[in-house]
Design a protein around this motif. Sequence first.
Motif, PDB file in Angstrom:
ATOM      1  N   ASP A 161       0.491  -1.153   0.172  1.00  0.00           N
ATOM      2  CA  ASP A 161      -0.602  -0.230   0.008  1.00  0.00           C
ATOM      3  C   ASP A 161       0.624   1.276  -0.002  1.00  0.00           C
ATOM      4  O   ASP A 161       0.495   2.081  -0.453  1.00  0.00           O
ATOM      5  N   HIS A 162       2.309   1.074   0.459  1.00  0.00           N
ATOM      6  CA  HIS A 162       2.717   2.641   0.510  1.00  0.00           C
ATOM      7  C   HIS A 162       3.191   2.610  -0.459  1.00  0.00           C
ATOM      8  O   HIS A 162       3.254   4.325  -1.309  1.00  0.00           O
ATOM      9  N   TYR A 163       3.662   1.954  -1.705  1.00  0.00           N
ATOM     10  CA  TYR A 163       4.187   2.343  -3.102  1.00  0.00           C
ATOM     11  C   TYR A 163       2.870   2.809  -3.814  1.00  0.00           C
ATOM     12  O   TYR A 163       3.493   3.111  -3.813  1.00  0.00           O
ATOM     13  N   ARG A 164       1.937   2.423  -3.469  1.00  0.00           N
ATOM     14  CA  ARG A 164       0.984   2.785  -4.290  1.00  0.00           C
ATOM     15  C   ARG A 164       0.428   4.478  -3.682  1.00  0.00           C
ATOM     16  O   ARG A 164       0.187   5.186  -4.635  1.00  0.00           O
ATOM     17  N   GLN A 165       0.443   4.812  -2.320  1.00  0.00           N
ATOM     18  CA  GLN A 165       0.480   6.427  -1.891  1.00  0.00           C
ATOM     19  C   GLN A 165       1.386   6.548  -2.508  1.00  0.00           C
ATOM     20  O   GLN A 165       1.198   7.996  -3.061  1.00  0.00           O
ATOM     21  N   ASN A 166       2.744   6.715  -2.745  1.00  0.00           N
ATOM     22  CA  ASN A 166       3.641   7.083  -3.202  1.00  0.00           C
ATOM     23  C   ASN A 166       3.721   7.532  -5.106  1.00  0.00           C
ATOM     24  O   ASN A 166       4.164   8.581  -5.235  1.00  0.00           O
ATOM     25  N   LEU A 167       3.354   6.021  -5.108  1.00  0.00           N
ATOM     26  CA  LEU A 167       3.121   6.713  -6.628  1.00  0.00           C
ATOM     27  C   LEU A 167       1.917   7.796  -7.317  1.00  0.00           C
ATOM     28  O   LEU A 167       2.067   8.678  -8.153  1.00  0.00           O
ATOM     29  N   LEU A 168       0.684   7.561  -6.092  1.00  0.00           N
ATOM     30  CA  LEU A 168      -0.696   8.455  -6.515  1.00  0.00           C
ATOM     31  C   LEU A 168       0.321  10.327  -5.963  1.00  0.00           C
ATOM     32  O   LEU A 168      -0.166  10.851  -6.723  1.00  0.00           O
ATOM     33  N   LEU A 169       0.841  10.172  -5.050  1.00  0.00           N
ATOM     34  CA  LEU A 169       1.291  11.686  -4.583  1.00  0.00           C
ATOM     35  C   LEU A 169       2.318  12.396  -5.980  1.00  0.00           C
ATOM     36  O   LEU A 169       2.052  13.791  -6.589  1.00  0.00           O
ATOM     37  N   PHE A 170       3.329  10.775  -6.328  1.00  0.00           N
ATOM     38  CA  PHE A 170       3.963  11.714  -7.522  1.00  0.00           C
ATOM     39  C   PHE A 170       3.177  12.290  -9.113  1.00  0.00           C
ATOM     40  O   PHE A 170       3.088  12.719  -9.516  1.00  0.00           O
ATOM     41  N   LEU A 171       2.229  11.376  -9.009  1.00  0.00           N
ATOM     42  CA  LEU A 171       1.023  11.208 -10.316  1.00  0.00           C
ATOM     43  C   LEU A 171       0.282  12.516  -9.734  1.00  0.00           C
ATOM     44  O   LEU A 171       0.325  13.953 -11.069  1.00  0.00           O
ATOM     45  N   ARG A 172       0.008  12.924  -8.747  1.00  0.00           N
ATOM     46  CA  ARG A 172      -0.557  14.323  -8.712  1.00  0.00           C
ATOM     47  C   ARG A 172       0.505  15.569  -8.594  1.00  0.00           C
ATOM     48  O   ARG A 172       0.295  16.328  -9.240  1.00  0.00           O
ATOM     49  N   ARG A 173       1.684  15.333  -8.527  1.00  0.00           N
ATOM     50  CA  ARG A 173       2.665  16.822  -8.625  1.00  0.00           C
ATOM     51  C   ARG A 173       3.266  16.380  -9.891  1.00  0.00           C
ATOM     52  O   ARG A 173       3.131  17.555 -10.194  1.00  0.00           O
ATOM     53  N   LYS A 174       3.673  15.759 -10.407  1.00  0.00           N
ATOM     54  CA  LYS A 174       4.035  14.985 -11.556  1.00  0.00           C
ATOM     55  C   LYS A 174       3.345  14.933 -12.890  1.00  0.00           C
ATOM     56  O   LYS A 174       3.881  14.607 -14.016  1.00  0.00           O
ATOM     57  N   TRP A 175       2.348  15.473 -12.469  1.00  0.00           N
ATOM     58  CA  TRP A 175       1.395  14.989 -13.751  1.00  0.00           C
ATOM     59  C   TRP A 175       1.508  15.209 -14.852  1.00  0.00           C
ATOM     60  O   TRP A 175       0.973  14.821 -16.004  1.00  0.00           O
ATOM     61  N   ARG A 176       1.904  16.681 -15.036  1.00  0.00           N
ATOM     62  CA  ARG A 176       2.023  16.898 -16.777  1.00  0.00           C
ATOM     63  C   ARG A 176       3.100  16.899 -17.158  1.00  0.00           C
ATOM     64  O   ARG A 176       2.663  16.213 -19.132  1.00  0.00           O
ATOM     65  N   SER A 177       4.372  16.507 -16.689  1.00  0.00           N
ATOM     66  CA  SER A 177       5.266  15.805 -17.252  1.00  0.00           C
ATOM     67  C   SER A 177       5.681  14.418 -17.486  1.00  0.00           C
ATOM     68  O   SER A 177       5.835  14.041 -18.111  1.00  0.00           O
ATOM     69  N   THR A 178       4.576  13.755 -16.420  1.00  0.00           N
ATOM     70  CA  THR A 178       4.517  12.130 -16.674  1.00  0.00           C
ATOM     71  C   THR A 178       3.383  11.778 -18.125  1.00  0.00           C
ATOM     72  O   THR A 178       3.896  11.038 -18.475  1.00  0.00           O
ATOM     73  N   ILE A 179       3.037  13.110 -17.935  1.00  0.00           N
ATOM     74  CA  ILE A 179       1.591  12.912 -19.883  1.00  0.00           C
ATOM     75  C   ILE A 179       2.686  13.103 -20.929  1.00  0.00           C
ATOM     76  O   ILE A 179       2.506  12.547 -21.769  1.00  0.00           O
ATOM     77  N   VAL A 180       3.336  13.934 -20.537  1.00  0.00           N
ATOM     78  CA  VAL A 180       4.317  14.444 -22.443  1.00  0.00           C
ATOM     79  C   VAL A 180       5.107  13.334 -22.392  1.00  0.00           C
ATOM     80  O   VAL A 180       5.477  13.147 -23.121  1.00  0.00           O
ATOM     81  N   ALA A 181       6.008  12.502 -21.284  1.00  0.00           N
ATOM     82  CA  ALA A 181       7.084  11.273 -21.389  1.00  0.00           C
ATOM     83  C   ALA A 181       6.580  10.258 -22.199  1.00  0.00           C
ATOM     84  O   ALA A 181       6.607   9.561 -22.410  1.00  0.00           O
ATOM     85  N   ILE A 182       4.684  10.710 -21.413  1.00  0.00           N
ATOM     86  CA  ILE A 182       3.996   9.146 -21.887  1.00  0.00           C
ATOM     87  C   ILE A 182       3.895   9.303 -23.464  1.00  0.00           C
ATOM     88  O   ILE A 182       3.951   8.274 -24.418  1.00  0.00           O
ATOM     89  N   LEU A 183       3.140  10.151 -23.561  1.00  0.00           N
ATOM     90  CA  LEU A 183       2.867  11.083 -25.337  1.00  0.00           C
ATOM     91  C   LEU A 183       3.905  10.493 -25.658  1.00  0.00           C
ATOM     92  O   LEU A 183       4.436  10.247 -27.376  1.00  0.00           O
ATOM     93  N   VAL A 184       5.027  11.218 -26.103  1.00  0.00           N
ATOM     94  CA  VAL A 184       6.263  11.849 -26.754  1.00  0.00           C
ATOM     95  C   VAL A 184       6.997   9.682 -27.179  1.00  0.00           C
ATOM     96  O   VAL A 184       7.009   9.802 -27.835  1.00  0.00           O
ATOM     97  N   TRP A 185       6.817   9.306 -25.850  1.00  0.00           N
ATOM     98  CA  TRP A 185       7.106   7.588 -25.715  1.00  0.00           C
ATOM     99  C   TRP A 185       6.105   6.623 -27.005  1.00  0.00           C
ATOM    100  O   TRP A 185       6.802   5.834 -28.009  1.00  0.00           O
ATOM    101  N   ILE A 186       4.731   6.892 -26.479  1.00  0.00           N
ATOM    102  CA  ILE A 186       3.808   6.318 -27.591  1.00  0.00           C
ATOM    103  C   ILE A 186       4.442   7.075 -28.985  1.00  0.00           C
ATOM    104  O   ILE A 186       4.387   6.239 -29.868  1.00  0.00           O
ATOM    105  N   SER A 187       4.518   8.617 -29.204  1.00  0.00           N
ATOM    106  CA  SER A 187       4.083   8.850 -30.091  1.00  0.00           C
ATOM    107  C   SER A 187       6.329   8.002 -31.057  1.00  0.00           C
ATOM    108  O   SER A 187       6.001   7.708 -32.081  1.00  0.00           O
ATOM    109  N   ALA A 188       6.834   7.770 -30.410  1.00  0.00           N
ATOM    110  CA  ALA A 188       8.235   7.174 -30.700  1.00  0.00           C
ATOM    111  C   ALA A 188       7.835   5.695 -31.166  1.00  0.00           C
ATOM    112  O   ALA A 188       7.807   5.178 -32.469  1.00  0.00           O
ATOM    113  N   LEU A 189       6.805   4.619 -30.725  1.00  0.00           N
ATOM    114  CA  LEU A 189       6.892   3.680 -30.281  1.00  0.00           C
ATOM    115  C   LEU A 189       5.908   3.473 -32.463  1.00  0.00           C
ATOM    116  O   LEU A 189       6.373   2.446 -32.840  1.00  0.00           O
ATOM    117  N   ILE A 190       4.443   4.749 -32.001  1.00  0.00           N
ATOM    118  CA  ILE A 190       3.796   4.618 -33.620  1.00  0.00           C
ATOM    119  C   ILE A 190       4.792   4.635 -34.523  1.00  0.00           C
ATOM    120  O   ILE A 190       4.936   4.254 -35.040  1.00  0.00           O
TER     121      ILE A 190
END
Length: 692
Positions: free
Chosen positions: A224-253
Amino acid sequence: MTIHLSVVRSQRFKSLLLYSAVAVLGVFLGFHPTLLSGFSKAQAELGDTRLVHYLLEHSFQVVVNQNYHAELWTPAFFFPLKNTLALSENLFGAAPFYWVLRGILPADLAYQCWMILAALLCFISFVILLRSLQISHALTAFGGFIFAFGFPRMGQLFHGQLLCQFYTPIAVLFIWNFLRKPTENRFYLALLFIFLQILAAYYHGWFLLFSLLLFVPIVLWLEDHYRQNLLLFLRRKWRSTIVAILVWISALIALFLPYLKITQTIGVFPFSQVETMLPRLASWLLPPQNSLWSPLLSKLFDSRLDPNQHLLFMGFTVFGLIAFAVYVVRFRPEVLTPERSILVKASLITAFILFGLSLEIFSFSLWKVIYAIVPGATAIRATGRIVYMIEVYVLAASLLCVDGMLRHRIAKPKFRSAIALTLLLISLPELIIFQPMAYEKAPALKLESELQASISSKCDVAYLVAAPGTGFYLQQIPMMWAGLKAGVPVINGYSGSVPAGLPRTIEESANFPTVVQWLSGRMQGRLCWVQSTKTSQLTPNIPVKSIDGAIQTQSQNFTTSVIPVPPNVPLRGFTQAIQAEVPPVIQANQAVKVPLLLRNTSLYTWLQTKEAPLNLSYRWLKPDGTIALDNGQRTPIPESIAPEETVALNAVVRAPETPGIYRLSLTLVQEGIAWFSDRGAKSFNATVEIVP
């Protein structure tokens, strides 16, 4: 302080010496046919081994040779099909290591060194993973040896692309560290190494990504502790996380667009084909030939299946380690720290799920669901290669358990190291292939050089007729290499799929009309038709001398005929012989069938092409010879008619609407080129009365 630094340096030196010794041992055991022959022998065989090398050499030529005749995604086999690289692994993530070696070594020697280097990189990457998990040096060396130089990897050296798994352990490490303590850098690096693994070897990359889709939720479910840390990270860094995922998916495409394009041409693997390669229980007990357990365990395997796709045996030592890990998790959890316990449980659960999903029992497998719903699964034919991903999880989990137990029970590091090295010694006998697959390089290179000389400087495209006595696909590779070296595209090819319309067997290989039809509408130029000197005919009933404009050259083993493509645009020598039974009286505007015999009296084979098809037609002439009705109905002729060959046809002839006396003139017409009778050929003429 000085004494402490000296001790640390001494320990580091001993550790480096240990890793070096184990790596050298692994290289020798895996590649001793190559090493002991002075690199005159290559591993492992003339099929997939030479294909993987061809793909690496192709990418090297694209990078360094400005005059290279092919494009990156279109190596010049299966010519003129586009995106042919997408029929196989592209190896982009592993190719730069080959390029460096190729810059200083001949092609064949560079590839042999690349294979050894790829295995060493697997060893190094797994050592990095295990040491990052704080496993002892001796156990880490043992784990790196099993991963890089054990089974099934060394048992499948003929699939050279399977050596390219050195990004996987690093990707797993970054994912694990990210789940423990999420940071942007760890997330970015995890995405990078997953992409690099996909780039290096599609099978390894896809199975890595698929396994992580299981591993990550399992870790979060267990802690549960890892889960809470991940949610906290996503709340704080959601913009950069989404950008990184989109860039990664674009490279895959971008990477997979050529694969999508080629799939539209050739389709995907049907599940019936995938099903034959799904692991059976016996597959996990099938070792390579000429290994310790092969005489005993190979009897358990279904001989109707291809054994090369079912060599999943990891060794009884590894099976014992897995059993020990399960024992520790169930009965001795105190030997694991909380963090290690989570990783061990998640790794074992992931491995067992992968095992269960891919297994076929009594003609049933859950993989059919994966094939239907998971993106990219339809490109996975050799499902048994999931063993390499399972091995990552079970080795990491097992060695964590062994390390924990040794630390818990044995105080002195020397004793713990001795036990770890004993494990290595115990595993060695069952991991040795006493007579690995290997071949002499010289004859193979000589054959390719002879083919290269047969097609150099006189061909726009080349094709080798497969000769009886050798496997069909094994004869495609030398011609691909000859074309690469000569700068000539070839119709021959070998890969994971064969495009529809090309020969697939030795019997089909000599079908000249099929090859011409494949090129029809796609190119014009000179085709070098290459065949063994032991074969007297291009195809049954089509002698070499009958081909339009054929120029022959001969080497020790091959005859090469240079043929214009299309071979009858236009035909040389418009000659024909027609005998027909024409009714003397026909009603106006009536369509009648006229039986006739058509004989090819030219020196050239008549071949049907899309650009200028051959048809039988007719004209109605007035008594004075002027044309009363032109462009009669067409009657197609067969695909090919050899010189002096006669065929029977039923021509459909429609009478003029106006009654009177006419002369029916039957002749061949090459559409868009000429009527045979207009080029001096003798037509068949019959006087006919047209009545009301």
